[in-house]
Design a protein around this motif. Structure first.
Motif, mmCIF file in Angstrom:
data_model
loop_
_atom_site.group_PDB
_atom_site.id
_atom_site.type_symbol
_atom_site.label_atom_id
_atom_site.label_comp_id
_atom_site.label_asym_id
_atom_site.label_seq_id
_atom_site.Cartn_x
_atom_site.Cartn_y
_atom_site.Cartn_z
ATOM 1 N N VAL A 1 36.185 -21.427 47.848
ATOM 2 C CA VAL A 1 36.662 -21.596 46.469
ATOM 3 C C VAL A 1 36.544 -20.281 45.712
ATOM 4 O O VAL A 1 37.466 -19.874 44.989
ATOM 5 N N LYS A 2 35.404 -19.611 45.865
ATOM 6 C CA LYS A 2 35.221 -18.327 45.187
ATOM 7 C C LYS A 2 36.274 -17.317 45.647
ATOM 8 O O LYS A 2 36.849 -16.581 44.834
ATOM 9 N N ARG A 3 36.515 -17.292 46.966
ATOM 10 C CA ARG A 3 37.512 -16.367 47.498
ATOM 11 C C ARG A 3 38.894 -16.683 46.951
ATOM 12 O O ARG A 3 39.661 -15.778 46.595
ATOM 13 N N ARG A 4 39.230 -17.984 46.859
ATOM 14 C CA ARG A 4 40.546 -18.376 46.334
ATOM 15 C C ARG A 4 40.704 -17.951 44.883
ATOM 16 O O ARG A 4 41.781 -17.467 44.475
ATOM 17 N N LEU A 5 39.686 -18.113 44.094
ATOM 18 C CA LEU A 5 39.764 -17.679 42.693
ATOM 19 C C LEU A 5 39.969 -16.173 42.605
ATOM 20 O O LEU A 5 40.795 -15.689 41.815
ATOM 21 N N ASP A 6 39.217 -15.440 43.416
ATOM 22 C CA ASP A 6 39.350 -13.975 43.417
ATOM 23 C C ASP A 6 40.757 -13.563 43.857
ATOM 24 O O ASP A 6 41.357 -12.632 43.280
ATOM 25 N N GLU A 7 41.302 -14.242 44.873
ATOM 26 C CA GLU A 7 42.633 -13.919 45.368
ATOM 27 C C GLU A 7 43.702 -14.177 44.316
ATOM 28 O O GLU A 7 44.640 -13.374 44.153
ATOM 29 N N GLU A 8 43.595 -15.291 43.612
ATOM 30 C CA GLU A 8 44.596 -15.606 42.584
ATOM 31 C C GLU A 8 44.561 -14.573 41.460
ATOM 32 O O GLU A 8 45.601 -14.169 40.940
ATOM 33 N N MET A 9 43.344 -14.139 41.077
ATOM 34 C CA MET A 9 43.234 -13.124 40.029
ATOM 35 C C MET A 9 43.799 -11.783 40.525
ATOM 36 O O MET A 9 44.377 -11.008 39.747
ATOM 37 N N ASP A 10 43.658 -11.530 41.824
ATOM 38 C CA ASP A 10 44.205 -10.309 42.407
ATOM 39 C C ASP A 10 45.731 -10.347 42.392
ATOM 40 O O ASP A 10 46.384 -9.315 42.161
ATOM 41 N N ARG A 11 46.317 -11.524 42.627
ATOM 42 C CA ARG A 11 47.789 -11.647 42.581
ATOM 43 C C ARG A 11 48.312 -11.375 41.176
ATOM 44 O O ARG A 11 49.351 -10.741 40.994
ATOM 45 N N VAL A 12 47.596 -11.878 40.203
ATOM 46 C CA VAL A 12 47.992 -11.611 38.816
ATOM 47 C C VAL A 12 47.938 -10.117 38.554
ATOM 48 O O VAL A 12 48.836 -9.546 37.912
ATOM 49 N N CYS B 1 48.298 -7.725 40.686
ATOM 50 C CA CYS B 1 49.248 -6.942 41.487
ATOM 51 C C CYS B 1 50.716 -7.248 41.181
ATOM 52 O O CYS B 1 51.543 -6.328 41.120
ATOM 53 N N TYR B 2 51.073 -8.531 41.030
ATOM 54 C CA TYR B 2 52.515 -8.787 40.904
ATOM 55 C C TYR B 2 52.905 -9.968 40.012
ATOM 56 O O TYR B 2 54.094 -10.268 39.876
ATOM 57 N N LEU B 3 51.949 -10.655 39.415
ATOM 58 C CA LEU B 3 52.304 -11.720 38.474
ATOM 59 C C LEU B 3 51.956 -11.285 37.058
ATOM 60 O O LEU B 3 51.187 -10.338 36.843
ATOM 61 N N MET B 4 52.492 -11.995 36.099
ATOM 62 C CA MET B 4 52.211 -11.658 34.713
ATOM 63 C C MET B 4 50.809 -12.167 34.324
ATOM 64 O O MET B 4 50.355 -13.209 34.794
ATOM 65 N N SER B 5 50.144 -11.408 33.446
ATOM 66 C CA SER B 5 48.775 -11.760 33.044
ATOM 67 C C SER B 5 48.706 -13.129 32.378
ATOM 68 O O SER B 5 47.668 -13.794 32.403
ATOM 69 N N SER B 6 49.817 -13.571 31.787
ATOM 70 C CA SER B 6 49.834 -14.876 31.116
ATOM 71 C C SER B 6 49.631 -16.026 32.108
ATOM 72 O O SER B 6 49.293 -17.152 31.714
ATOM 73 N N THR B 7 49.820 -15.752 33.393
ATOM 74 C CA THR B 7 49.693 -16.796 34.419
ATOM 75 C C THR B 7 48.242 -16.982 34.864
ATOM 76 O O THR B 7 47.891 -18.006 35.459
ATOM 77 N N ALA B 8 47.398 -16.011 34.583
ATOM 78 C CA ALA B 8 46.032 -16.002 35.114
ATOM 79 C C ALA B 8 45.249 -17.261 34.748
ATOM 80 O O ALA B 8 44.647 -17.919 35.610
ATOM 81 N N GLN B 9 45.237 -17.611 33.470
ATOM 82 C CA GLN B 9 44.436 -18.755 33.016
ATOM 83 C C GLN B 9 44.883 -20.047 33.679
ATOM 84 O O GLN B 9 44.055 -20.868 34.080
ATOM 85 N N SER B 10 46.198 -20.227 33.806
ATOM 86 C CA SER B 10 46.719 -21.456 34.406
ATOM 87 C C SER B 10 46.368 -21.551 35.883
ATOM 88 O O SER B 10 45.997 -22.623 36.386
ATOM 89 N N LEU B 11 46.494 -20.416 36.616
ATOM 90 C CA LEU B 11 46.138 -20.419 38.035
ATOM 91 C C LEU B 11 44.652 -20.730 38.231
ATOM 92 O O LEU B 11 44.265 -21.521 39.110
ATOM 93 N N GLU B 12 43.823 -20.104 37.423
ATOM 94 C CA GLU B 12 42.376 -20.334 37.533
ATOM 95 C C GLU B 12 42.042 -21.803 37.265
ATOM 96 O O GLU B 12 41.245 -22.415 37.980
ATOM 97 N N LYS B 13 42.647 -22.368 36.254
ATOM 98 C CA LYS B 13 42.382 -23.764 35.918
ATOM 99 C C LYS B 13 42.769 -24.700 37.058
ATOM 100 O O LYS B 13 42.048 -25.654 37.374
#
Length: 594
Positions: A94-105, A107-119
């Motif tokens: 789970v920790k790794r998945r959270l870190d990976e999603e934040m890394d995608r934001v 590298c190539y996604l918009m910062s506005s997506t970060a909160q939704s992905l984390e949730k």
């Protein structure tokens, strides 16, 4: 600028709308492929998302579809993982998945997506499976605490820290576990056999949960409060009444250590952390005052006594409970200071030279203010003639300086050194005052019965037994007894052991204060018993008539009852500390408020 906007809008209508299904599908397929471990063209996706954002269609063209597919992805993954993975491995994933999603934001996604992905990750992998994480019997929250797995507990804390309701469940379980663990520890009979080991174990528990609270839970207020509530629940003295006494004995042992290293002061602070949880701190104070008094008297008989550590702990108690709580303890230190000055002047006097020095003796006295020190039983022991002369000389000197004060000798507290000459060896022998009194009888008697010793010293049987035991049963048998048994009878005959020989020039026998806790007959522990009995009576009845209290104490203590004046002194000290108040309707009634 207007032309650029028009061109972008046209491009959006003519091109993006035609290919958006394929566009977001391809992008999301690539993201999911990356989630599964494949390598993708991150720059291409980055350039595409930036273009969509510039055209103000990032959310409707990509983000809403991405979030939907992400929810499905983690819902399915969490379901599979919880069937096969351990809790610790699951937390790591789970920790790794959270870190990976934040890394995608990043590298190539918009910062506005970060909160939704984390949730999404937290809801699907944490909230949905919170019971799996907390309640797992092998690697859940409590087993991790038992194993002292600080790192995985810290990981668990960070993963649930976003949701107060999740934290509340952890905090409730934390407090309940501490309380349950502590109760088992303090009620286990094997743990109670040794006071020092018992407190060591209690401090080990405290240290363990301190580390978990600080390192794993970052001293978050809820966990700090849970730990304190848990410890209060089992170590306040209500479930295990021995804690106050054992803590005092623990400190007594620590203070008597010859070598106090840099870890000694932290030891005092750790002991204070247990003291803070005690509900009836006055019970601890009674025990501590009694043990402290013995240490101070014993230490002050040495050259250059050092009370630095003793004073440090009293200072810690004062910071915790205020000056009134330690006023009598401070009074003890002040008495010793004044006694040292008094003795310095007495040693310069003619009376000292005539009655002490010329008799080949040295003589030191501690003058103790009765209201500060425990109420020691009065001994009617008859001192040897040289000691009688010395005590009378000091009384005359002291009366000349303080005519309104009276001296009462505590003959069972002192100690001293005598020179003993045997046919085969010569020694300096360190003994209690009672032992010195008995041994002096053999200067003019080859043998004495126990009855003779009692008659000539005026000691009671218990005092004589305590003094004699080590003299004929210990390592250094300087007296012989007939018959040669441990049991004492008034007809037993004691004699000087002329065949005694030792290579040790200095021999030390146990003094009064060192017997505490060994045979239960240490008379200097009885004053604390009186105070404890008084406290116990008020705990049971809350309101007592003073006259009835005196009668009850006399009945409880029997021949060891020190007198009604001592009861009065203790009651007045409790009133001063506001542990007791007088009943406004009937001043004879005393009401316990402590």
């Amino acid at each position: 600028m207007e032309m650029k906007d028009n061109i972008l809008e046209t491009f959006k209508l003519k091109v993006i709308n035609l290919i958006k299904n394929n566009l977001h599908g391809n992008i999301i397929d690539n993201i999911e492929a990356e989630r599964l471990g494949e390598t993708i063209d991150r720059k291409l996706i980055h350039d595409t998302t930036v273009m969509l954002n510039d055209m103000k269609c990032y959310e409707e063209t990509l983000e809403k579809f991405l979030l939907k597919r992400t929810t499905t992805f983690y819902k399915e993954e969490a379901a599979k993982l919880t069937e096969h993975q351990s809790v610790t491995k699951y937390l790591e994933i789970v920790k790794r998945r959270l870190d990976e999603e934040m890394d995608r934001v990043e590298c190539y996604l918009m910062s506005s997506t970060a909160q939704s992905l984390e949730k999404i990750v937290r809801v699907e992998m944490i909230t949905t499976y919170l019971n799996f994480i907390l309640e797992n019997s092998k690697e859940g929250f409590i087993p991790l605490i038992r194993e002292n797995d600080v790192n995985h507990l810290e990981m668990m804390f960070h993963l649930v820290n976003h949701d107060e309701s999740h934290l509340k469940k952890m905090i409730e379980r934390y407090q309940a576990h501490i309380l349950e663990t502590g109760k088992k520890y303090i009620m286990l009979e094997d743990n109670l056999k040794n006071p020092i080991s018992f407190i060591d174990g209690l401090l080990s528990l405290k240290k363990k949960f301190d580390i978990i609270t600080s390192k794993s839970f970052k001293n978050k207020q809820g966990f700090v409060k849970a730990m304190n509530n848990g410890f209060t629940g089992f170590s306040d003295g209500s479930l295990q009444k021995s804690i106050a006494e054992y803590l005092s004995l623990y400190l007594d042992t620590a203070m008597k250590m010859e070598n106090k290293d840099d870890e000694f002061e932290p030891t005092l602070k750790r002991a204070l952390s247990i003291f803070k949880y005690l509900q009836d701190k006055d019970v601890f104070e009674n025990y501590y005052k009694n043990h402290l008094s013995q240490r101070l008297i014993q230490s002050s008989n040495r050259s250059n006594p050092n009370f630095v550590h003793e004073k440090k702990f009293v200072d810690l108690l004062q910071k915790e409970c205020g000056h009134n709580f330690v006023s009598k303890l401070d009074g003890m230190f002040n008495d010793l200071k004044l006694s040292a000055l008094s003795m310095e002047n007495f040693h310069k006097s003619d009376a000292y030279k005539k009655n002490v020095e010329e008799q080949g003796m040295t003589f030191n006295v501690q003058v103790l203010t009765s209201s500060f020190w425990p109420a020691y039983p009065i001994s009617k022991t008859i001192f040897p003639a040289p000691m009688v002369d010395a005590t009378k000389a000091f009384e005359a000197y002291y009366d000349s300086k303080h005519p309104r004060r009276s001296i009462m000798w505590q003959k069972n507290l002192g100690d001293g050194v005598i020179l003993a000459r045997f046919p085969l060896s010569k020694h300096e022998i360190f003994v209690s005052t009672q032992q010195m009194t008995i041994l002096s009888l053999f200067n003019s008697n080859n043998s004495l019965t126990l009855e003779d010793i009692l008659n000539q010293t005026n000691m009671n049987l218990k005092q004589a037994k305590i003094a004699l035991m080590l003299l004929f049963l210990g390592k250094h048998k300087i007296l012989k007894k007939e018959p040669s048994t441990k049991k004492l009878d008034k007809k037993d005959v004691f004699s000087w052991n002329a065949s005694f020989k030792s290579t040790e020039p200095f021999i030390k026998f146990s003094s009064v204060s060192s017997k505490d806790g060994k045979d239960g007959s240490n008379e200097s522990s009885k004053p604390a018993s009186l105070e404890s009995l008084i406290i116990g009576s008020f705990k049971n009845h809350k309101k007592i008539i003073y006259k009835d209290l005196v009668v009850q104490m006399k009945k409880d203590m029997g021949k060891d009852f020190p007198g009604k004046e001592e009861v009065k002194r203790i009651v007045e000290s409790f009133i001063e500390k506001e542990y007791l108040v007088r009943d406004e309707d009937n001043r004879r009634n005393l009401i316990w408020t402590g």
